[in-house]
Design a protein around this motif. Sequence first.
Motif, mmCIF file in Angstrom:
data_model
loop_
_atom_site.group_PDB
_atom_site.id
_atom_site.type_symbol
_atom_site.label_atom_id
_atom_site.label_comp_id
_atom_site.label_asym_id
_atom_site.label_seq_id
_atom_site.Cartn_x
_atom_site.Cartn_y
_atom_site.Cartn_z
ATOM 1 N N UNK A 110 62.503 123.485 24.415
ATOM 2 C CA UNK A 110 62.819 124.264 25.617
ATOM 3 C C UNK A 110 62.553 125.750 25.422
ATOM 4 N N UNK A 111 62.303 126.178 24.189
ATOM 5 C CA UNK A 111 61.900 127.571 24.037
ATOM 6 C C UNK A 111 60.490 127.684 23.466
ATOM 7 N N UNK A 118 74.004 121.568 16.791
ATOM 8 C CA UNK A 118 75.231 121.860 17.536
ATOM 9 C C UNK A 118 75.066 121.491 19.008
ATOM 10 N N UNK A 119 73.908 121.897 19.577
ATOM 11 C CA UNK A 119 73.658 121.604 20.992
ATOM 12 C C UNK A 119 73.520 120.099 21.194
ATOM 13 N N UNK A 123 77.418 129.349 20.676
ATOM 14 C CA UNK A 123 76.563 128.208 21.036
ATOM 15 C C UNK A 123 75.135 128.615 21.381
ATOM 16 N N UNK A 124 74.205 127.679 21.157
ATOM 17 C CA UNK A 124 72.805 127.901 21.501
ATOM 18 C C UNK A 124 72.504 127.370 22.906
ATOM 19 N N UNK A 125 71.352 127.785 23.442
ATOM 20 C CA UNK A 125 70.828 127.228 24.701
ATOM 21 C C UNK A 125 71.822 127.348 25.848
ATOM 22 N N UNK A 154 58.795 126.161 33.264
ATOM 23 C CA UNK A 154 59.895 127.063 32.917
ATOM 24 C C UNK A 154 60.964 126.334 32.112
ATOM 25 N N UNK A 155 61.072 125.025 32.279
ATOM 26 C CA UNK A 155 62.069 124.271 31.493
ATOM 27 C C UNK A 155 61.661 124.223 30.024
ATOM 28 N N UNK A 163 72.536 128.185 29.281
ATOM 29 C CA UNK A 163 71.684 128.422 30.448
ATOM 30 C C UNK A 163 72.428 129.205 31.519
ATOM 31 N N UNK A 176 76.916 118.524 21.141
ATOM 32 C CA UNK A 176 77.587 118.862 22.403
ATOM 33 C C UNK A 176 77.031 117.977 23.523
ATOM 34 N N UNK A 216 66.252 135.104 23.464
ATOM 35 C CA UNK A 216 66.627 135.134 24.879
ATOM 36 C C UNK A 216 65.508 134.529 25.719
ATOM 37 N N UNK A 266 70.803 131.187 20.181
ATOM 38 C CA UNK A 266 69.380 131.252 20.533
ATOM 39 C C UNK A 266 69.137 130.728 21.940
ATOM 40 N N UNK A 267 68.058 131.226 22.528
ATOM 41 C CA UNK A 267 67.632 130.817 23.867
ATOM 42 C C UNK A 267 68.716 131.072 24.904
ATOM 43 N N UNK A 307 71.392 120.555 33.144
ATOM 44 C CA UNK A 307 72.395 121.462 32.581
ATOM 45 C C UNK A 307 73.794 121.039 33.023
ATOM 46 N N UNK A 308 74.753 121.350 32.193
ATOM 47 C CA UNK A 308 76.148 121.080 32.530
ATOM 48 C C UNK A 308 76.496 121.794 33.841
ATOM 49 N N UNK A 312 69.402 123.906 13.144
ATOM 50 C CA UNK A 312 69.876 124.893 14.129
ATOM 51 C C UNK A 312 70.093 124.268 15.509
ATOM 52 N N UNK A 313 69.460 123.103 15.773
ATOM 53 C CA UNK A 313 69.607 122.477 17.089
ATOM 54 C C UNK A 313 70.764 121.491 17.158
ATOM 55 N N UNK A 331 58.329 130.300 25.243
ATOM 56 C CA UNK A 331 58.720 131.713 25.349
ATOM 57 C C UNK A 331 57.527 132.604 24.996
ATOM 58 N N UNK A 332 57.203 133.511 25.891
ATOM 59 C CA UNK A 332 56.090 134.424 25.631
ATOM 60 C C UNK A 332 54.728 133.860 25.991
ATOM 61 N N UNK A 360 62.935 134.219 28.827
ATOM 62 C CA UNK A 360 62.024 135.233 29.372
ATOM 63 C C UNK A 360 62.522 135.918 30.664
ATOM 64 N N UNK A 419 73.036 128.437 34.524
ATOM 65 C CA UNK A 419 73.981 127.638 35.305
ATOM 66 C C UNK A 419 75.364 127.663 34.655
ATOM 67 N N UNK A 420 75.392 127.820 33.344
ATOM 68 C CA UNK A 420 76.693 127.903 32.683
ATOM 69 C C UNK A 420 77.252 129.314 32.760
ATOM 70 N N UNK A 461 71.840 117.624 27.586
ATOM 71 C CA UNK A 461 72.258 118.691 28.494
ATOM 72 C C UNK A 461 71.208 119.778 28.673
ATOM 73 N N UNK A 462 69.987 119.519 28.211
ATOM 74 C CA UNK A 462 68.876 120.375 28.615
ATOM 75 C C UNK A 462 67.618 119.509 28.706
#
Lengths: 470, 202
Positions: A194-195, A317-318, B18-20, A225-226, B22, A321, B100, B72-73, A432-433, A314-315, A198-199, B102, B24-25, A293-294
């Motif tokens: 999802x990132x 935790x998400x 937390x990461x990501x 964009x997602x 968005x 969740x 972050x 992140x993000x 998204x939540x 690093x991913x 970026x850029x 864009x 909406x949150x 959730x994404x």
Amino acid sequence: MSKNTLYDKVWDSHTVARLDSGQDQIFIGLHLIHEVTTPQAFGMLKEIGSGVAFPGRTMGTVDHIIPTLSQIRPYEDELAEKMMAALEQNVNEFGVRFLHLDSGKQGIVHVIGPELGLSQPGMTIACGDSHTSTHGAMGSLGFGIGTTEVGHVLATQTLALNRLKVKRIEVTGSLGPGVTPKDVTLRVIHDLGIKGGLGFAYEYGGEVFDAMSMEGRMTVCNMSIEGGARIGYVNPDQTTFDYLEGREFSPEGEAWERGVAYWNEIASGDDAEYDDVYEIAGESIEPMVTWGINPGHSIGISQPLPEIGSFAGEDRKTVEHGYDFMDLRPGESILGTKVDVAFLGSCTNSRISDLREGARLIKGNKVHPGVRMLVVPGSQQVKQQAEEEGLHEIFTEAGAEWREAGCSMCLGMNPDQLVGAERSISTSNRNFIGRQGSPRGRTHLGSPAVVVSSAIAGCIADPREMGEQA
Amino acid sequence: MSTKRIEKIVGKAIPMPRDDIDTDRITPARFLKSITFEGIEKALFCDERENTPDHPVDNPAHKGANMMFVGKNFGSGSSREHAPQALKRFGVDVLVGISFAEIFAGNCFAIGVPLGVASAEDVNELIRQAQEEPETRFTVDIGNSTVSYGDRVVPIDIQETRKAAFLAGTWDMLANLRGNLPQVEEVAASLPYVTNFESEAQ
């Protein structure tokens, strides 16, 4: 640095100046506005005593807050009524064209832009909505912007922007049965993250895109964009020209010929250079569905849910969740997960081809008694076309609700919302939540085919197996 | 449209590990139904705050903080400016994170909220510091691109052009854009679609 791509050519031809901030000032060829992200921007114009610089290059409509059931004014929701009234007053006061409910042309901005021929190849298009990337399907650059920037475009028809890098996403070969553009875009986000964008601007190409319909390309560009990419586009080709010809705002006669020449010119050259290239074999793409959730939390529908250990540290935790919130467990199959709501609509998948596909699959079947299904056309024109083809009857006979055009259950800004911990299967773009209106509501994203097969089964189901069940 | 120089921000920090996260949150969609940004700070993380009794935004130890440390993000998803507006109006003058989204970053710049990017290791250290010793006063120095507390100095990355605009007080782009209106007319005239191809462009 990329060279001679559509992105580079359009960027260069639209550059007004290099700003002290190091950004480029870019001319915006089409500004689409709606009720949510404009009232504060018009307020800004009033504050500085400015008018709209290019009212003829601005078009308004209403989509996010509009109820899809009863559209009698004033709306029951006082806040929605207030926003609607503010937009009406602003477009009047500033002389901006507006596609009102009684125009027969109202709809989600990202559906009506292409549908009316407003969005054309080689244009820069801005809208206070992140899914403006959709218009890239026309071979344009679509910028999703915030409200302050909406004010910038209203006052100057320009934006201060940083130049992006260009990543070519090449999908080779062809798609298997039951695999759709929605699955292509979910797969891209799955692979690149999802990132990952970026850029970058994403340029989509390859045999799968060459063969894809315009509406399919819109679905893919919509979700750029997602993946973190603000821009996604497909180079204009004969498919683009065939789609555009004869639409309300398309050029005609000799002007059409000049248009086609220009559009061919701005496409990426054979010698184009990219900052990066990513390749996917079309044959390797399955119908996709999200579990977390994404929009990057997705799998091929027949695959077991991924182990937490398979994600980068690093991913995790998400991911944890996501599993916790969605009440799912790694290793299990997502097939058979009970759903309460099925939503066919949104700027991702509410065009006539989406509704035709949904109707084809649902015909002769019934929506499961435990499922509430909403079918929401993306525009009044889509609705009218669908009704001429009798699609609405196919949906209502199957037990689905047939609604008026709008954003509906994609986001909680109108009466169409999840309740409590309801679980939905949805053709929209964000899981998204809280996105679908309930803080505890759970969303699974999928194609129109996945939504229909799941609506019938009462649980997440593989559209490729529908025939076998009958 | 007066803008101000943004050079240094000193204060306590809210840690958001937390990461990501968005938009909406940050500001759930149902709170966007307003024709002004006034009061939007009440929507800040409101859904998760309701379900999280010890949410960092509500933790009395972080009361009065004017910066936020994030993962992140941060700010992915919807382009709604309501998200940075809610943060700013809540009192967050600067964010430091791992990365972050864009559009969110563009919106923050547009309303004068600097973003600093640091390594995951450094950001996690800052987050831990704010969690364990919430009274810590951090200094974000835009010109030197650092966050510091006590003897510790953490380097951050602020996009050069944006940094220059914050320091010079020229981050409100509208005046700059308006100053070039004659050139805007010229570019418009050079684009054949502006007349819908009815005439040859110059």
